[in-house]
Scaffold this active site. Structure first.
Site, PDB file in Angstrom:
ATOM      1  N   PHE A   5       0.836  -1.197   0.000  1.00 38.35           N
ATOM      2  CA  PHE A   5       0.000   0.000   0.000  1.00 38.35           C
ATOM      3  C   PHE A   5       0.872   1.248   0.000  1.00 38.35           C
ATOM      4  O   PHE A   5       1.838   1.343   0.767  1.00 38.35           O
ATOM      5  CB  PHE A   5      -0.883   0.047   1.253  1.00 38.35           C
ATOM      6  CG  PHE A   5      -1.965  -0.991   1.300  1.00 38.35           C
ATOM      7  CD1 PHE A   5      -3.266  -0.679   0.946  1.00 38.35           C
ATOM      8  CD2 PHE A   5      -1.688  -2.286   1.719  1.00 38.35           C
ATOM      9  CE1 PHE A   5      -4.272  -1.633   1.009  1.00 38.35           C
ATOM     10  CE2 PHE A   5      -2.683  -3.249   1.782  1.00 38.35           C
ATOM     11  CZ  PHE A   5      -3.983  -2.918   1.424  1.00 38.35           C
ATOM     12  N   ASP A   6       0.519   2.203  -0.853  1.00 39.32           N
ATOM     13  CA  ASP A   6       1.052   3.555  -0.711  1.00 39.32           C
ATOM     14  C   ASP A   6       0.334   4.190   0.479  1.00 39.32           C
ATOM     15  O   ASP A   6      -0.730   3.724   0.891  1.00 39.32           O
ATOM     16  CB  ASP A   6       0.784   4.342  -1.998  1.00 39.32           C
ATOM     17  CG  ASP A   6       1.195   5.797  -1.878  1.00 39.32           C
ATOM     18  OD1 ASP A   6       2.316   6.053  -1.424  1.00 39.32           O
ATOM     19  OD2 ASP A   6       0.372   6.665  -2.224  1.00 39.32           O
ATOM     20  N   LYS A   7       0.894   5.250   1.035  1.00 34.85           N
ATOM     21  CA  LYS A   7       0.273   5.851   2.223  1.00 34.85           C
ATOM     22  C   LYS A   7      -0.641   7.023   1.859  1.00 34.85           C
ATOM     23  O   LYS A   7      -1.860   6.913   1.916  1.00 34.85           O
ATOM     24  CB  LYS A   7       1.350   6.305   3.216  1.00 34.85           C
ATOM     25  CG  LYS A   7       0.805   7.041   4.440  1.00 34.85           C
ATOM     26  CD  LYS A   7       1.938   7.442   5.377  1.00 34.85           C
ATOM     27  CE  LYS A   7       1.458   8.401   6.455  1.00 34.85           C
ATOM     28  NZ  LYS A   7       1.255   9.764   5.936  1.00 34.85           N
TER      29      LYS A   7
END
Length: 718
Positions: free
Chosen positions: A408-410
């Protein structure tokens, strides 16, 4: 009208061409020609879209070479890059129009009428319709048989093989030659019914796309010579100024030239709140003006708009087959061969023409086997599209349920895309007003969510109207801008280090500002630190449930990959329970991390911005968040979420599992009924008409089972 070959879209290793004159015979020829070229990995011709999609190795062949190959085969077609000039005119083709399905309905109705008249005349009136050679019924049947006979001849002569069309065509020709007109009519009726059912499946999937396509306006008011004139949308050109008033839909992609309005963007990105858009803001086709008046200068029109390109991606997904669909196709081909052997064996054992015909009608029309996978996948993709999940092919639907690692990107992915400023630190010799003025000027045209938070704070304190001449965005670091106040730098410590701006004396204060998980933006002017701005994004609702559900569904590794520094990322990572966290990661490094994980597991990357594009392309499965996401990220991804609801990933996994379950049920139904039908035909327990009805019935059963996916709502999760 001259047919134009357009390069509609080109990205790393993939190009989509569009040729309005593309026909079935040309498609087969183009596919074969391109596949014989070194470096070409796959070719798909999508006739409804008149598109040619080519995957290739950029080190061996390029986009222009591929276009040249097509041009050499069809020299009359000039080449044109889509929307590459101000005068570009993009025609929007109705991708939901399917004349083939209509002709199949007419053909099946005609065959049913001919067969019905013959049967009812004998049963009700006691009169047998003449079916000998050169009788009226024989001529009618021959007319219906002509397309199949031509296709069978081409298959046998040109391809030097006897497949399904060749086998059926030979049977029809033999029956007509022997004066068995009713037998030929029954074969044609069963074959036509099978093709009609297959066409219905594709048509049903297209209808779900048509519901989205109806979002776009049909006409537009365009300023020409100082006057507003109403034109069909397909006549609007790039550079035209379009006026849109309260309650009207926006028909083009472009920037607001004049005016302001509250825009309802929910049809495109799922946002429920109305967005205030003014001069200089970008708007999209498919959204509409809730209140106000805007003049939009068209930058993309017709099939070049964001909405149309997304719809074309879904349309193309119907021909991007999953491994299970390809397996079904291979099995169907084997069934044709097995059917040929069983038909011949029945004739040798029984010497009964009608028993042989019964076995042939059951075994040599394997459409139920083909539909076992394709109907389920089409239904699932259509259902997903209606819920705002755009799946670019059956392969990605199948992959969604088998991924073992999720990255996941943040910012903008697991956190909201509307951050807030939590603290401001002013360096000695400067004021809060100066810091905000410098930061506002530098971030004025930056679309990053953190930049929006800085601008919002500055505007709330009365700072507006700044201008700058040049702005450079350095991915993963920040921005450098030439402003009216001089050269201003706003970004991370990496940006400051890149330009030799000292920040070590602020470490203690920075640590204090990041204790709550906030990110820190340094602000510098003429290479001297002015201060710091702490910005925090809140986690999206339901993120914890998504993480827990993925783990419960067998995902082995959950990973957070972010450009944020450790002090910012770790508090959130620990709270949500990620297995690993990679901090301070630049875009190219994200792709390297994905490649490293791929040595152990299949990897899904979930991101939203330009800095995620490389990772999305590298991953086994790329999922782009739509609402806050960039156009480039959505193009690079395999699946796009139209809104920013992460819980749709859980639904996507459930849908993938359910689709596989339905496909397995369909295989059992198709194979079982084939075996039973062949046995009944062999022992003379059913006649050819009953065999045909059995074939239609079990194909309908497969379709009915697959249609359950159109209403599938997912599983209950604790």
């Amino acid at each position: 009208m001259v047919n134009v070959l357009k390069i509609v879209h080109s990205s790393d290793g993939r190009v989509r061409l569009k040729y309005a004159g593309l026909s079935g015979s040309q498609a087969a020829s183009i596919e074969q020609t391109l596949l014989n070229k070194a470096g070409v990995s796959y070719v798909r011709c999508n006739l409804p879209c008149r598109s040619i999609i080519v995957g290739f190795d950029q080190n061996v062949i390029n986009t222009n070479s591929i276009a040249d190959i097509v041009l050499r085969k069809y020299a009359s077609a000039p080449i044109q890059k889509s929307c590459d000039t101000k005068s570009c005119h993009c025609e929007c083709e109705d991708i939901t129009k399917n004349s083939t399905f209509g002709s199949r309905k007419v053909e099946f109705a005609g065959l049913s009428a001919a067969l019905g008249v013959s049967v009812l005349s004998k049963r009700l009136l006691g009169r047998t319709v003449a079916s000998t050679v050169f009788s009226p019924l024989w001529f009618v049947t021959s007319l219906f048989a002509l397309p199949l006979l031509i296709k069978a001849s081409r298959e046998i002569v040109k391809e030097k093989k006897i497949a399904l069309s060749g086998f059926l065509g030979t049977g029809v020709a033999a029956a007509l030659g022997a004066g068995e007109t009713m037998t030929a009519l029954e074969i044609l009726w069963v074959n036509s019914g099978s093709e009609l059912i297959q066409g219905y499946v594709t048509e049903k999937s297209r209808k779900s796309i048509k519901n989205i396509l109806d979002l776009t306006a049909k006409t537009a008011f365009v300023l020409r010579d100082g006057e507003e004139i109403e034109l069909p949308v397909e006549k609007v050109c790039c550079g035209d100024v379009v006026s849109i008033r309260t309650g009207e839909k926006i028909s083009v992609d472009g920037k607001i030239f004049k005016g302001e309005a509250l825009i309802n963007e929910a049809p495109v990105n799922g946002r429920q709140e109305l967005m205030h858009r003014k001069k200089g803001d970008y708007v999209y086709a498919g959204t509409y003006v809730q209140e106000g008046l805007v003049y939009v200068q068209a930058e993309k029109v017709g099939d070049c708009t964001y909405l149309s390109r997304i719809l074309q991606a879904v349309e193309e997904s119907l021909v991007n087959k999953a491994p299970m669909e390809l397996a079904a196709d291979r099995l169907a081909k084997k069934l044709v061969s097995a059917g040929f052997v069983m038909t011949l064996g029945t004739w040798l054992l029984t010497r009964s023409f009608y028993r042989t015909l019964s076995v042939m009608l059951v075994m040599t029309c394997p459409c139920s086997t083909i539909l076992a996978a394709s109907s389920a996948v089409s239904a699932a993709i259509g259902n997903a599209a209606s819920k705002g999940i755009l799946i670019k092919g059956g392969r990605y639907l199948e992959e969604a349920g088998s991924q073992e690692s999720f990255c996941f990107d943040k910012t903008g992915t697991i956190t909201t895309d509307i951050p807030e400023v939590t603290d401001v630190y002013i360096a000695r010799g400067y004021s809060r007003e100066k810091l905000l003025k410098y930061a506002y000027a530098a971030e004025l045209h930056n679309r990053h969510p953190m930049a929006a938070a800085v601008r919002a704070l500055a505007e709330s304190e009365g700072i507006t109207g700044s201008k700058h001449a040049v702005c450079e965005t350095i991915l993963g670091m920040g921005v450098v801008a030439d402003t009216e106040y001089g050269k201003v730098y706003v970004g991370s410590r990496k940006l400051m280090s890149k330009f030799n701006i000292k920040t070590s004396h602020l470490d203690k204060q920075k640590l204090k500002m990041t204790e709550d998980g906030s990110s820190v933006l340094y602000v510098a002017r003429e290479k001297k630190i002015v201060g710091m701005v702490a910005v925090r994004t809140l986690e999206k609702a339901g993120v914890g449930n998504v993480i827990n559900s993925l783990r419960a569904d067998g995902v082995k590794e959950l990973i957070l990959v972010t450009g944020d520094e450790e002090q910012t990322a770790m508090p959130l990572s620990e709270k949500l329970g990620f297995d690993k966290t990679y901090c301070s990661v630049l875009p190219n490094k994200k792709a390297e991390i994905i490649a490293e994980i791929q040595q152990k597991h299949k990897v899904t990357m979930i991101g939203d911005g330009i800095n995620d594009v490389l990772a999305l392309a590298q991953a086994d499965l790329g999922i782009a968040m739509g609402a806050a996401g960039s156009d480039v990220a959505i193009e690079a991804a395999d699946i796009a979420l139209v809104d920013d609801d992460l819980e749709k990933i859980i639904y996507l996994r459930d849908l993938s599992h359910k689709t596989k379950e339905i496909i397995n049920q369909n295989f059992m139904l198709a194979a079982g009924s084939n075996v039973i039908g062949a046995g009944l035909g062999l022992f003379g327990l059913i006649n050819p008409v009953m065999a045909g009805l059995l074939h239609i019935a079990h194909t309908g059963g497969v379709l009915a089972n697959s249609s359950r996916l159109t209403a599938y709502k997912g599983e209950e999760h604790d």
